[in-house]
Design a protein around this motif. Structure first.
Motif, PDB file in Angstrom:
ATOM      1  N   UNK A  14       0.814  -1.214   0.000  1.00  0.00           N
ATOM      2  CA  UNK A  14       0.000   0.000   0.000  1.00  0.00           C
ATOM      3  C   UNK A  14       0.851   1.270   0.000  1.00  0.00           C
ATOM      4  N   UNK A  15       2.136   1.129   0.232  1.00  0.00           N
ATOM      5  CA  UNK A  15       3.021   2.277   0.375  1.00  0.00           C
ATOM      6  C   UNK A  15       3.928   2.466  -0.839  1.00  0.00           C
ATOM      7  N   UNK A  16       3.804   1.604  -1.821  1.00  0.00           N
ATOM      8  CA  UNK A  16       4.637   1.679  -3.016  1.00  0.00           C
ATOM      9  C   UNK A  16       3.813   2.276  -4.157  1.00  0.00           C
ATOM     10  N   UNK A  17       4.342   3.323  -4.773  1.00  0.00           N
ATOM     11  CA  UNK A  17       3.664   4.007  -5.878  1.00  0.00           C
ATOM     12  C   UNK A  17       4.469   3.768  -7.157  1.00  0.00           C
ATOM     13  N   UNK A  74       2.536   9.173  -7.785  1.00  0.00           N
ATOM     14  CA  UNK A  74       1.804   9.003  -6.532  1.00  0.00           C
ATOM     15  C   UNK A  74       0.397   8.478  -6.811  1.00  0.00           C
ATOM     16  N   UNK A  75      -0.001   7.458  -6.059  1.00  0.00           N
ATOM     17  CA  UNK A  75      -1.353   6.938  -6.176  1.00  0.00           C
ATOM     18  C   UNK A  75      -1.484   5.793  -7.158  1.00  0.00           C
ATOM     19  N   UNK A  76      -0.398   5.465  -7.877  1.00  0.00           N
ATOM     20  CA  UNK A  76      -0.474   4.343  -8.817  1.00  0.00           C
ATOM     21  C   UNK A  76       0.229   3.126  -8.244  1.00  0.00           C
TER      22      UNK A  76
END
Length: 214
Positions: free
Chosen positions: A205-208, A212-214
């Motif tokens: 959940x912390x990897x984009x 950001x957000x992908x």
């Protein structure tokens, strides 16, 4: 220098078994050569512009520890008042320091003027010297764990308490007060995770990916 698979695995074991130790300290003294290795690991941390802004104040005298503990106790009361009632009782039940129990305290500072006003890497982000000092603390933390020594970071204390107790100059930043010592056990999980204060976040959940957000 090649790192073997065995050495690699040992590093990951140290990283995953590192704990913020607040209790279970033993009175066993830390040998001078072991403490020197831990401080040496800190001193080999990366630093912006190679400025090496850190200093380490070693605290072993009980009288000095008592002054620091008094400052912690006052700051803990201030902190408790900031939590809502649903969290306050649980917060107050936690032991969050080992100031008196640990054989050695270490105050880590940052001299932001070291090696001149213009430092490579600080021209745009001047706070990089503070981040460098935190890297030194992390090195110390991992080295301590590799030596089977516990380390706890006491952040619930005002800088002026440490500055006064340890005679730290006004133009030197206080970054951390650490409690260091052998312990009776290392817990399987971080204490606050074990107590249900907060869960560990899912790494996915912390990897984009790309943005950001992908």
């Amino acid at each position: 220098m090649h790192i073997s698979e065995q050495e690699r695995d040992a590093l990951y074991k140290v990283i995953h078994s590192r704990r913020d130790v607040r209790k279970d300290f033993l009175s066993t003294p830390i040998p001078d050569d072991v403490l020197a290795r831990i401080l040496g690991a800190a001193h080999h941390a990366p630093s912006v512009g190679f400025m090496q802004p850190w200093d380490f104040v070693l605290v072993t005298e009980n009288e000095t520890k008592q002054l620091i503990k008094q400052g912690y106790d006052q700051a803990r009361l201030e902190s408790a008042a900031q939590f809502d009632e649903s969290k306050r009782a649980q917060y107050e039940s936690f032991k969050l320091e080992g100031i008196l129990e640990s054989p050695v305290g270490i105050c880590v500072t940052c001299d932001r003027k070291r090696n001149g006003p213009i430092v490579i890497g600080r021209t745009i982000k001047p706070e990089m010297d503070l981040y460098s000092t935190v890297c030194a603390i992390q090195n110390m933390w991992l080295a301590a764990r590799a030596e089977n020594i516990g380390l706890g970071w006491v952040s619930i204390i005002h800088d002026d308490v440490l500055r006064k107790a340890l005679h730290i100059p006004e133009d030197v930043e206080v970054v951390a007060y650490l409690c260091l010592g052998y312990v009776s056990q290392f817990k399987d999980k971080p204490e606050l995770e074990q107590a249900g204060w907060l869960p560990r976040e899912n790494l996915s959940d912390l990897i984009h990916d790309g943005k950001w957000g992908k």
